[in-house]
Design an enzyme around this catalytic site. Structure first.
Site, PDB file in Angstrom:
ATOM      1  N   HIS A 103      30.051   4.561 113.816  1.00  0.00           N
ATOM      2  CA  HIS A 103      31.284   5.219 114.279  1.00  0.00           C
ATOM      3  C   HIS A 103      30.949   6.295 115.315  1.00  0.00           C
ATOM      4  O   HIS A 103      31.621   6.418 116.329  1.00  0.00           O
ATOM      5  CB  HIS A 103      32.044   5.852 113.108  1.00  0.00           C
ATOM      6  CG  HIS A 103      32.529   4.842 112.100  1.00  0.00           C
ATOM      7  ND1 HIS A 103      33.176   3.692 112.457  1.00  0.00           N
ATOM      8  CD2 HIS A 103      32.443   4.814 110.734  1.00  0.00           C
ATOM      9  CE1 HIS A 103      33.484   3.002 111.358  1.00  0.00           C
ATOM     10  NE2 HIS A 103      33.040   3.652 110.303  1.00  0.00           N
ATOM     11  N   THR A 159      46.355   1.389 108.705  1.00  0.00           N
ATOM     12  CA  THR A 159      46.898   1.713 107.380  1.00  0.00           C
ATOM     13  C   THR A 159      45.945   1.169 106.311  1.00  0.00           C
ATOM     14  O   THR A 159      45.660   1.843 105.315  1.00  0.00           O
ATOM     15  CB  THR A 159      48.287   1.051 107.219  1.00  0.00           C
ATOM     16  OG1 THR A 159      49.110   1.434 108.315  1.00  0.00           O
ATOM     17  CG2 THR A 159      48.942   1.435 105.917  1.00  0.00           C
ATOM     18  N   GLU A 160      45.442  -0.028 106.557  1.00  0.00           N
ATOM     19  CA  GLU A 160      44.547  -0.682 105.581  1.00  0.00           C
ATOM     20  C   GLU A 160      43.194   0.029 105.477  1.00  0.00           C
ATOM     21  O   GLU A 160      42.523  -0.066 104.452  1.00  0.00           O
ATOM     22  CB  GLU A 160      44.332  -2.151 105.971  1.00  0.00           C
ATOM     23  CG  GLU A 160      45.547  -3.046 105.768  1.00  0.00           C
ATOM     24  CD  GLU A 160      46.663  -2.843 106.791  1.00  0.00           C
ATOM     25  OE1 GLU A 160      46.390  -2.320 107.891  1.00  0.00           O
ATOM     26  OE2 GLU A 160      47.817  -3.202 106.485  1.00  0.00           O
ATOM     27  N   LEU A 212      46.516   8.652 133.452  1.00  0.00           N
ATOM     28  CA  LEU A 212      46.435   7.701 132.339  1.00  0.00           C
ATOM     29  C   LEU A 212      47.035   8.302 131.058  1.00  0.00           C
ATOM     30  O   LEU A 212      46.882   9.501 130.807  1.00  0.00           O
ATOM     31  CB  LEU A 212      44.947   7.361 132.109  1.00  0.00           C
ATOM     32  CG  LEU A 212      44.591   6.526 130.885  1.00  0.00           C
ATOM     33  CD1 LEU A 212      45.063   5.080 131.053  1.00  0.00           C
ATOM     34  CD2 LEU A 212      43.067   6.536 130.660  1.00  0.00           C
ATOM     35  N   ASP A 245      36.296  -2.763 117.202  1.00  0.00           N
ATOM     36  CA  ASP A 245      35.741  -3.228 115.929  1.00  0.00           C
ATOM     37  C   ASP A 245      34.235  -3.488 116.038  1.00  0.00           C
ATOM     38  O   ASP A 245      33.730  -3.828 117.107  1.00  0.00           O
ATOM     39  CB  ASP A 245      36.472  -4.520 115.518  1.00  0.00           C
ATOM     40  CG  ASP A 245      36.305  -4.831 114.043  1.00  0.00           C
ATOM     41  OD1 ASP A 245      35.830  -3.956 113.291  1.00  0.00           O
ATOM     42  OD2 ASP A 245      36.645  -5.960 113.642  1.00  0.00           O
ATOM     43  N   ARG A 271      26.991   3.371 108.026  1.00  0.00           N
ATOM     44  CA  ARG A 271      28.138   2.957 108.849  1.00  0.00           C
ATOM     45  C   ARG A 271      28.609   4.070 109.794  1.00  0.00           C
ATOM     46  O   ARG A 271      28.970   3.819 110.936  1.00  0.00           O
ATOM     47  CB  ARG A 271      29.304   2.530 107.947  1.00  0.00           C
ATOM     48  CG  ARG A 271      29.013   1.312 107.082  1.00  0.00           C
ATOM     49  CD  ARG A 271      30.209   0.985 106.207  1.00  0.00           C
ATOM     50  NE  ARG A 271      31.404   0.809 107.008  1.00  0.00           N
ATOM     51  CZ  ARG A 271      31.746  -0.338 107.608  1.00  0.00           C
ATOM     52  NH1 ARG A 271      31.000  -1.408 107.469  1.00  0.00           N
ATOM     53  NH2 ARG A 271      32.844  -0.405 108.320  1.00  0.00           N
ATOM     54  N   ASN A 299      31.708  -1.302 114.462  1.00  0.00           N
ATOM     55  CA  ASN A 299      30.834  -0.131 114.305  1.00  0.00           C
ATOM     56  C   ASN A 299      29.907  -0.271 113.102  1.00  0.00           C
ATOM     57  O   ASN A 299      28.726   0.070 113.158  1.00  0.00           O
ATOM     58  CB  ASN A 299      31.658   1.141 114.110  1.00  0.00           C
ATOM     59  CG  ASN A 299      32.483   1.495 115.322  1.00  0.00           C
ATOM     60  OD1 ASN A 299      32.309   0.904 116.381  1.00  0.00           O
ATOM     61  ND2 ASN A 299      33.396   2.453 115.167  1.00  0.00           N
ATOM     62  N   GLY A 300      30.477  -0.766 112.000  1.00  0.00           N
ATOM     63  CA  GLY A 300      29.706  -0.877 110.752  1.00  0.00           C
ATOM     64  C   GLY A 300      28.555  -1.868 110.918  1.00  0.00           C
ATOM     65  O   GLY A 300      27.415  -1.578 110.517  1.00  0.00           O
ATOM     66  N   ARG A 301      28.851  -3.035 111.515  1.00  0.00           N
ATOM     67  CA  ARG A 301      27.801  -4.037 111.724  1.00  0.00           C
ATOM     68  C   ARG A 301      26.729  -3.543 112.685  1.00  0.00           C
ATOM     69  O   ARG A 301      25.556  -3.798 112.515  1.00  0.00           O
ATOM     70  CB  ARG A 301      28.436  -5.349 112.232  1.00  0.00           C
ATOM     71  CG  ARG A 301      29.014  -6.198 111.106  1.00  0.00           C
ATOM     72  CD  ARG A 301      29.962  -7.225 111.622  1.00  0.00           C
ATOM     73  NE  ARG A 301      31.267  -6.619 111.934  1.00  0.00           N
ATOM     74  CZ  ARG A 301      32.230  -7.240 112.582  1.00  0.00           C
ATOM     75  NH1 ARG A 301      32.039  -8.473 113.033  1.00  0.00           N
ATOM     76  NH2 ARG A 301      33.384  -6.635 112.802  1.00  0.00           N
ATOM     77  N   ARG A 330      39.170   2.102 102.468  1.00  0.00           N
ATOM     78  CA  ARG A 330      37.703   2.203 102.570  1.00  0.00           C
ATOM     79  C   ARG A 330      37.192   3.322 101.649  1.00  0.00           C
ATOM     80  O   ARG A 330      37.963   4.178 101.200  1.00  0.00           O
ATOM     81  CB  ARG A 330      37.314   2.499 104.020  1.00  0.00           C
ATOM     82  CG  ARG A 330      37.592   1.302 104.914  1.00  0.00           C
ATOM     83  CD  ARG A 330      36.911   1.431 106.246  1.00  0.00           C
ATOM     84  NE  ARG A 330      37.184   0.233 107.033  1.00  0.00           N
ATOM     85  CZ  ARG A 330      36.580  -0.083 108.153  1.00  0.00           C
ATOM     86  NH1 ARG A 330      35.649   0.708 108.650  1.00  0.00           N
ATOM     87  NH2 ARG A 330      36.887  -1.186 108.799  1.00  0.00           N
TER      88      ARG A 330
HETATM   89  C1  IPE Z   1      40.907  -3.102 112.583  1.00  0.00           C
HETATM   90  O1  IPE Z   1      39.574  -3.228 112.218  1.00  0.00           O
HETATM   91  C2  IPE Z   1      41.298  -1.677 112.609  1.00  0.00           C
HETATM   92  C3  IPE Z   1      40.625  -0.859 113.606  1.00  0.00           C
HETATM   93  C4  IPE Z   1      39.813  -1.251 114.546  1.00  0.00           C
HETATM   94  C5  IPE Z   1      40.956   0.533 113.540  1.00  0.00           C
HETATM   95  P1  IPE Z   1      39.147  -3.583 110.728  1.00  0.00           P
HETATM   96  O2  IPE Z   1      37.689  -3.756 110.742  1.00  0.00           O
HETATM   97  O3  IPE Z   1      39.710  -2.610 109.785  1.00  0.00           O
HETATM   98  O4  IPE Z   1      39.886  -4.981 110.530  1.00  0.00           O
HETATM   99  P2  IPE Z   1      39.701  -6.108 109.437  1.00  0.00           P
HETATM  100  O5  IPE Z   1      39.974  -5.487 108.110  1.00  0.00           O
HETATM  101  O6  IPE Z   1      38.309  -6.613 109.525  1.00  0.00           O
HETATM  102  O7  IPE Z   1      40.697  -7.162 109.810  1.00  0.00           O
HETATM  103  C1  IPE Z   2      35.822  -0.377 113.583  1.00  0.00           C
HETATM  104  O1  IPE Z   2      34.571  -0.704 113.107  1.00  0.00           O
HETATM  105  C2  IPE Z   2      36.193   1.057 113.320  1.00  0.00           C
HETATM  106  C3  IPE Z   2      37.224   1.244 112.287  1.00  0.00           C
HETATM  107  C4  IPE Z   2      37.885   0.286 111.692  1.00  0.00           C
HETATM  108  C5  IPE Z   2      37.520   2.595 111.914  1.00  0.00           C
HETATM  109  P1  IPE Z   2      34.373  -1.162 111.602  1.00  0.00           P
HETATM  110  O2  IPE Z   2      34.096   0.035 110.784  1.00  0.00           O
HETATM  111  O3  IPE Z   2      35.486  -2.013 111.147  1.00  0.00           O
HETATM  112  O4  IPE Z   2      33.045  -2.046 111.737  1.00  0.00           O
HETATM  113  P2  IPE Z   2      32.716  -3.410 111.022  1.00  0.00           P
HETATM  114  O5  IPE Z   2      33.862  -4.327 111.275  1.00  0.00           O
HETATM  115  O6  IPE Z   2      32.553  -3.108 109.567  1.00  0.00           O
HETATM  116  O7  IPE Z   2      31.463  -3.880 111.664  1.00  0.00           O
HETATM  117 MG    MG Z   3      35.842  -4.006 111.239  1.00  0.00          MG
END
Ligand code: IPE
Ligand code: IPE
Ligand code: MG
Length: 245
Positions: free
Chosen positions: A38, A67-68, A132, A21, A34, A23-25, A72
């Site tokens: 990734h 799934t959630e 692995l 988690d 974003r 990547n976006g930030r 996006r």
């Molecule tokens: C969880 O990250 C899913 C993955 C890393 C693939 P999210 O960024 O989607 O989770 P929430 O929505 O903040 O809980």
């Molecule tokens: C995790 O990074 C990757 C996926 C969920 C696909 P995010 O895209 O959730 O990054 P943040 O949480 O917005 O920083």
């Molecule tokens: Mg995230």
């Protein structure tokens, strides 16, 4: 002493699961889109796989798309699916060379056809590898997985293949996507979020959880070693008391 030297090779976790988690930030901090985050996250995936293989970890589960995450913006979903195809194209040879097999968990039918095709190819090509095992959680959520397991059990029940009195934890586990894969001993989540986000809720029942503020694109081998060292300091009691261990 470097961090890797602090790892006790005799007490390695057999299975590590990671919620990748942040990547976006990471991208936002750099004033970029974003998807740039990734893209940079791919090298962290490579590092986590390499480090796990070098250490002798047997299973590495990576939460890549939940799934959630289908909720996006379409542009981000499309970019992620494209990135997945490109990464498989560039990495398949490396997987084969290093005896690494690839599997997926999740609702693969919901993925775009091109992604399904690529995944099936690499799963098939690496099926004989016995070093692995990398498990990509794609279009995965625990509630989906558990609901799906219940449907399959009901289906087998209607065909007379299973009786309620024969259902125990082991039988139930066999209906999950992770059938045959041991539960993770260590679960890592990056980016400073303290939640499970619908990841392996059944399988994490007794897993040691490790949370780090490091954003996924900054996660490297050293960060994985740190998590393992931390894990090795813990006492896993499984309900017992220290003196019984
Ligand atoms: C969880 O990250 C899913 C993955 C890393 C693939 P999210 O960024 O989607 O989770 P929430 O929505 O903040 O809980
Ligand atoms: C995790 O990074 C990757 C996926 C969920 C696909 P995010 O895209 O959730 O990054 P943040 O949480 O917005 O920083
Ligand atoms: Mg995230």
């Amino acid at each position: 002493m470097s961090v890797v030297d602090k790892i006790n090779k005799d007490r390695l976790p057999n299975h590590i699961a990671i919620i990748m988690d942040g990547n976006g930030r990471w991208a936002k901090q750099r004033g970029t889109q974003r998807i740039f985050g990734h893209r940079n996250g791919v090298s962290s995936v490579r590092s986590a796989i390499e480090a796990s293989a070098e250490l002798g970890v047997k299973f590495l589960t990576l939460y890549a798309f939940s799934t959630e995450n289908w909720n996006r913006p379409k542009i981000e979903i499309d970019a992620l699916m494209g990135l997945l195809i490109n990464t498989i194209n560039t990495e398949t040879e490396t997987l084969l060379k290093n005896n690494i097999s690839l599997k997926t968990i999740g609702d693969s039918d919901s993925l775009p056809k091109a992604v399904q095709k690529k995944l099936n190819e690499v799963i098939q090509k690496t099926s004989e590898c016995n070093g692995l095992t990398v498990i990509l959680a794609l279009s995965y959520s625990s509630r989906w997985e558990i609901t799906n397991a219940v449907k399959c059990i009901m289906n087998d029940f209607s065909k007379g293949k299973i009786k309620p009195e024969n259902i125990d934890e082991d039988t139930f586990s066999k209906y999950l996507n992770t059938s045959g894969i041991p539960d993770p001993e260590l679960m890592i989540r990056t980016s400073g979020e303290f939640r499970i986000s619908n990841f392996l809720m059944w399988q994490l029942a007794y897993t040691e959880l490790y949370f780090t503020p490091v954003l996924w694109p900054d996660f490297n081998k050293e960060e994985l070693y740190k998590a393992i060292v931390d894990f090795q300091k813990r006492e896993r009691r499984f309900g017992k008391i220290s003196e019984q261990l």
